[in-house]
Design a protein around this motif. Structure first.
Motif, PDB file in Angstrom:
ATOM      1  N   TYR A 164       0.815  -1.214   0.000  1.00  0.00           N
ATOM      2  CA  TYR A 164       0.000   0.000   0.000  1.00  0.00           C
ATOM      3  C   TYR A 164       0.851   1.267   0.000  1.00  0.00           C
ATOM      4  O   TYR A 164       0.347   2.346   0.268  1.00  0.00           O
ATOM      5  N   HIS A 187     -11.803   4.335   6.938  1.00  0.00           N
ATOM      6  CA  HIS A 187     -11.471   2.937   6.720  1.00  0.00           C
ATOM      7  C   HIS A 187      -9.959   2.864   6.595  1.00  0.00           C
ATOM      8  O   HIS A 187      -9.353   3.647   5.850  1.00  0.00           O
ATOM      9  N   VAL A 232      -6.250   0.259   6.488  1.00  0.00           N
ATOM     10  CA  VAL A 232      -5.653  -1.070   6.301  1.00  0.00           C
ATOM     11  C   VAL A 232      -4.437  -1.159   7.214  1.00  0.00           C
ATOM     12  O   VAL A 232      -3.711  -0.182   7.421  1.00  0.00           O
ATOM     13  N   PRO A 240      -5.883  -8.459   5.624  1.00  0.00           N
ATOM     14  CA  PRO A 240      -6.092  -7.878   4.293  1.00  0.00           C
ATOM     15  C   PRO A 240      -7.392  -7.100   4.157  1.00  0.00           C
ATOM     16  O   PRO A 240      -7.580  -6.361   3.198  1.00  0.00           O
ATOM     17  N   ASN A 241      -8.310  -7.265   5.125  1.00  0.00           N
ATOM     18  CA  ASN A 241      -9.571  -6.536   5.086  1.00  0.00           C
ATOM     19  C   ASN A 241      -9.395  -5.145   5.708  1.00  0.00           C
ATOM     20  O   ASN A 241      -8.546  -4.943   6.574  1.00  0.00           O
ATOM     21  N   SER A 242     -10.217  -4.209   5.280  1.00  0.00           N
ATOM     22  CA  SER A 242     -10.166  -2.877   5.873  1.00  0.00           C
ATOM     23  C   SER A 242     -10.984  -2.847   7.164  1.00  0.00           C
ATOM     24  O   SER A 242     -11.852  -3.692   7.391  1.00  0.00           O
TER      25      SER A 242
END
Length: 320
Positions: free
Chosen positions: A7, A31, A33, A38-40
């Motif tokens: 990212y 939101h 990371v 891997p999910n927000s």
């Protein structure tokens, strides 16, 4: 390689706290990371953070790197602090003209998207402000000229546009039909963050869908009567592309008055490569305070008369 490296994180990690990046924001609901998932996750600023904020521009925006702490639930985090921004795109707040509004931060690449069909809505002055918005942040813009299939005399239109944006790159695309998209992807290296800017209806969300190879952003047709777009995207959001690049979609920007940082007296035009030739010519003017309009022995006016300098470029420079 860690998730946050993908990212865009580079360098050493902060010694304390959990590092995260803001990928979406709407009305101070964020939101983020983090490396471990891997999910927000949703996040809000802490009470201490809110107490220490001096101006609205100190609040996090999409693209920011922040230190977070886990909240009461596994899916919720609290933003404890904001890391220094490498750059930021700022305008005068559209509702509070004495305040700075930071749109996004930590951007490597800026796409300015225009619709060559109905170009009047993307008038030269607005395009000029978009260009200077990103050049002030140290970024060379890439102009995306969309809807080229709707123009009867494309070569003439492109020639005029090149005069306005040179030396910046100009890419011709038809986002709706997935044409020219590979050329856009070529400008998006893995782990680099891009933003796409423009007024409503130029095709920003359509472009995002093509880059993502799936329909993740809603799109609407422009009004037939005046070719103006309707706001479809409601918030800024960062997407990770299949090729590893990162791109931020933004709502259409209608009002764009550049924020002038009081800490510097540098004009927006001084960071804009299009005007470098005018500054160079100005050094040859007889008067150091020459306005390049009425004074005798003006090297800038002489360059226009000889054809060395485009009159339209000088007019754009003078109308800032």
């Amino acid at each position: 390689m860690t998730l946050l490296a993908n990212y865009g994180w580079e360098g050493k990690r902060p010694k304390k706290g959990l590092l995260a990046r803001i990928i979406k924001e709407f009305q101070h609901i964020y939101h983020v990371v983090i490396d471990s998932d891997p999910n927000s996750h949703t996040a809000k600023v802490s009470g201490q953070f809110r107490h220490q904020v001096k101006t609205p521009s100190d609040y996090p925006v999409v693209g920011d790197w922040v230190i977070v702490a886990k909240g009461k639930s596994d899916s919720h985090y609290t933003i404890e602090s904001l890391l220094s921004r490498r750059n930021q795109l700022s305008r005068v707040h559209k509702h509070h003209n004495h305040e700075e509004q930071v749109l996004v931060s930590n951007v490597d690449i800026a796409f300015i998207m225009i619709s060559i069909d109905g170009y009047r809505q993307d008038n030269e002055n607005r395009l000029n402000r978009f260009i200077q918005l990103v050049t002030k942040a140290g970024i060379s813009p890439i102009i995306l000229c969309n809807k080229t299939d709707l123009v009867t005399n494309l070569p003439t239109a492109v020639k005029q546009l090149k005069k306005l944006v040179s030396p910046y790159k100009l890419l011709l695309i038809q986002a709706k039909f997935n044409q020219g998209i590979d050329a856009v992807i070529d400008q998006l290296p893995p782990r680099k963050t891009a933003i796409v800017l423009g007024v409503s209806g130029v095709g920003k969300s359509t472009l995002i869908n093509q880059l993502m190879n799936q329909s993740i952003q809603n799109v609407q047709d422009v009004r037939v009567k005046d070719k103006k777009g309707m706001h479809t995207t409601r918030n800024r959001e960062l997407f990770k592309l299949p090729n590893g690049g990162l791109i931020i979609d933004t709502p259409g920007i209608k009002s764009l008055e550049l924020w002038q940082d009081d800490s510097t007296n540098k004009a927006a035009s001084e960071t804009d490569a299009r005007f470098s030739v005018i500054y160079q010519l100005a050094e040859q003017c007889k008067f150091s305070n020459c306005t390049h309009q009425h004074e005798p022995h003006c090297a800038v006016k002489a360059a226009v008369e000889s054809g060395e300098l485009e009159l339209s470029l000088l007019q754009l420079f003078l109308n800032q």
